[in-house]
Design a protein around this motif. Sequence first.
Motif, PDB file in Angstrom:
ATOM      1  N   GLU A 269      10.721  11.649 -44.243  1.00 12.85           N
ATOM      2  CA  GLU A 269      11.251  12.467 -43.157  1.00 12.85           C
ATOM      3  C   GLU A 269      11.719  13.819 -43.695  1.00 12.85           C
ATOM      4  N   SER A 270      11.483  14.881 -42.919  1.00 11.76           N
ATOM      5  CA  SER A 270      11.954  16.198 -43.329  1.00 11.76           C
ATOM      6  C   SER A 270      12.502  17.027 -42.179  1.00 11.76           C
ATOM      7  N   ASP A 271      12.259  16.588 -40.945  1.00 12.18           N
ATOM      8  CA  ASP A 271      12.709  17.333 -39.768  1.00 12.18           C
ATOM      9  C   ASP A 271      14.095  16.841 -39.351  1.00 12.18           C
ATOM     10  N   PRO A 272      15.127  17.700 -39.468  1.00 12.27           N
ATOM     11  CA  PRO A 272      16.486  17.242 -39.139  1.00 12.27           C
ATOM     12  C   PRO A 272      16.622  16.699 -37.719  1.00 12.27           C
ATOM     13  N   LEU A 273      15.987  17.362 -36.746  1.00  9.84           N
ATOM     14  CA  LEU A 273      16.096  16.877 -35.374  1.00  9.84           C
ATOM     15  C   LEU A 273      15.488  15.490 -35.229  1.00  9.84           C
ATOM     16  N   ALA A 274      14.351  15.260 -35.866  1.00 12.48           N
ATOM     17  CA  ALA A 274      13.726  13.937 -35.797  1.00 12.48           C
ATOM     18  C   ALA A 274      14.638  12.874 -36.401  1.00 12.48           C
ATOM     19  N   VAL A 275      15.333  13.220 -37.487  1.00 17.40           N
ATOM     20  CA  VAL A 275      16.279  12.279 -38.091  1.00 17.40           C
ATOM     21  C   VAL A 275      17.418  11.990 -37.117  1.00 17.40           C
ATOM     22  N   ALA A 276      17.932  13.038 -36.466  1.00 17.53           N
ATOM     23  CA  ALA A 276      19.025  12.852 -35.502  1.00 17.53           C
ATOM     24  C   ALA A 276      18.601  11.944 -34.360  1.00 17.53           C
ATOM     25  N   LEU A 277      17.395  12.151 -33.843  1.00 23.61           N
ATOM     26  CA  LEU A 277      16.910  11.324 -32.737  1.00 23.61           C
ATOM     27  C   LEU A 277      16.723   9.875 -33.174  1.00 23.61           C
ATOM     28  N   ARG A 278      16.168   9.662 -34.366  1.00 25.93           N
ATOM     29  CA  ARG A 278      15.973   8.289 -34.855  1.00 25.93           C
ATOM     30  C   ARG A 278      17.299   7.598 -35.082  1.00 25.93           C
ATOM     31  N   GLU A 279      18.207   8.270 -35.801  1.00 26.46           N
ATOM     32  CA  GLU A 279      19.516   7.665 -36.076  1.00 26.46           C
ATOM     33  C   GLU A 279      20.259   7.371 -34.772  1.00 26.46           C
ATOM     34  N   GLY A 280      20.194   8.306 -33.829  1.00 22.87           N
ATOM     35  CA  GLY A 280      20.868   8.086 -32.550  1.00 22.87           C
ATOM     36  C   GLY A 280      20.339   6.870 -31.826  1.00 22.87           C
ATOM     37  N   ALA A 281      19.004   6.722 -31.791  1.00 22.81           N
ATOM     38  CA  ALA A 281      18.404   5.568 -31.120  1.00 22.81           C
ATOM     39  C   ALA A 281      18.754   4.267 -31.838  1.00 22.81           C
ATOM     40  N   GLU A 282      18.701   4.288 -33.176  1.00 23.60           N
ATOM     41  CA  GLU A 282      18.990   3.073 -33.938  1.00 23.60           C
ATOM     42  C   GLU A 282      20.440   2.620 -33.756  1.00 23.60           C
ATOM     43  N   GLU A 283      21.370   3.565 -33.720  1.00 26.25           N
ATOM     44  CA  GLU A 283      22.786   3.200 -33.698  1.00 26.25           C
ATOM     45  C   GLU A 283      23.338   2.950 -32.300  1.00 26.25           C
ATOM     46  N   THR A 284      22.593   3.364 -31.263  1.00 25.97           N
ATOM     47  CA  THR A 284      23.107   3.210 -29.896  1.00 25.97           C
ATOM     48  C   THR A 284      22.173   2.433 -28.985  1.00 25.97           C
ATOM     49  N   GLY A 285      20.904   2.259 -29.377  1.00 22.60           N
ATOM     50  CA  GLY A 285      19.942   1.611 -28.496  1.00 22.60           C
ATOM     51  C   GLY A 285      19.460   2.490 -27.359  1.00 22.60           C
TER      52      GLY A 285
END
Length: 201
Positions: A94-110
């Motif tokens: 991964e290298s795109d910060p926004l993509a990381v934010a979206l993935r982490e957000g989905a993983e941690e909140t559903g």
Amino acid sequence: MREDVELSDPPSGAPADPPAGALARYRPSTALEAADLERTRALAATGDPWGRSTALHVTVSALILHPPTGRVLLRWHARQGAWLQVGGHADPGESDPLAVALREGAEETGLADLRPWPPGSAAEIAHLVIVPVTPSPREPAHEHADLRFLLATGTPDAARPENPEAPLRWLSVQEAMELTGEPNVRETLARAARLLGGHRP
């Protein structure tokens, strides 16, 4: 009131790809934030700002909002002993910060409908801060250069904690300000509140 700070331009030839591109567009609000940005830009120029083996490395987080009600979502982080925004480290490749934010957000909140907010802010960092991280049995004390985004959901009732030790709470901005003990998180909340004030229906 935001007061932009003078900051030197990124070095010529700096890569336009994330996160360097996002950092090049970012404008700090304080002298401390300008210093944090300079350190983070220098880290990004090394070619691997994400590596967890370095004393300073990039992480990404997101404050999730429900704009119609002006509420924000905080997660309990047991290691820090604090209510904070969601987020974490990039995965390999991964290298795109926004993509990381979206993935982490989905993983941690559903939440499956997360999107950048306000509309039109697709690649914009809302807050950058370097935060100290306490040591653990697995790693020594170090620092995170945290790139923070604002993400919105239209389905707040669908939020589910990642695990029982990481509960989630929907709060008004004022309630969140009172709940968190972290000044840098309060600053992120304050920035979100100013934007919410201009985007409420």
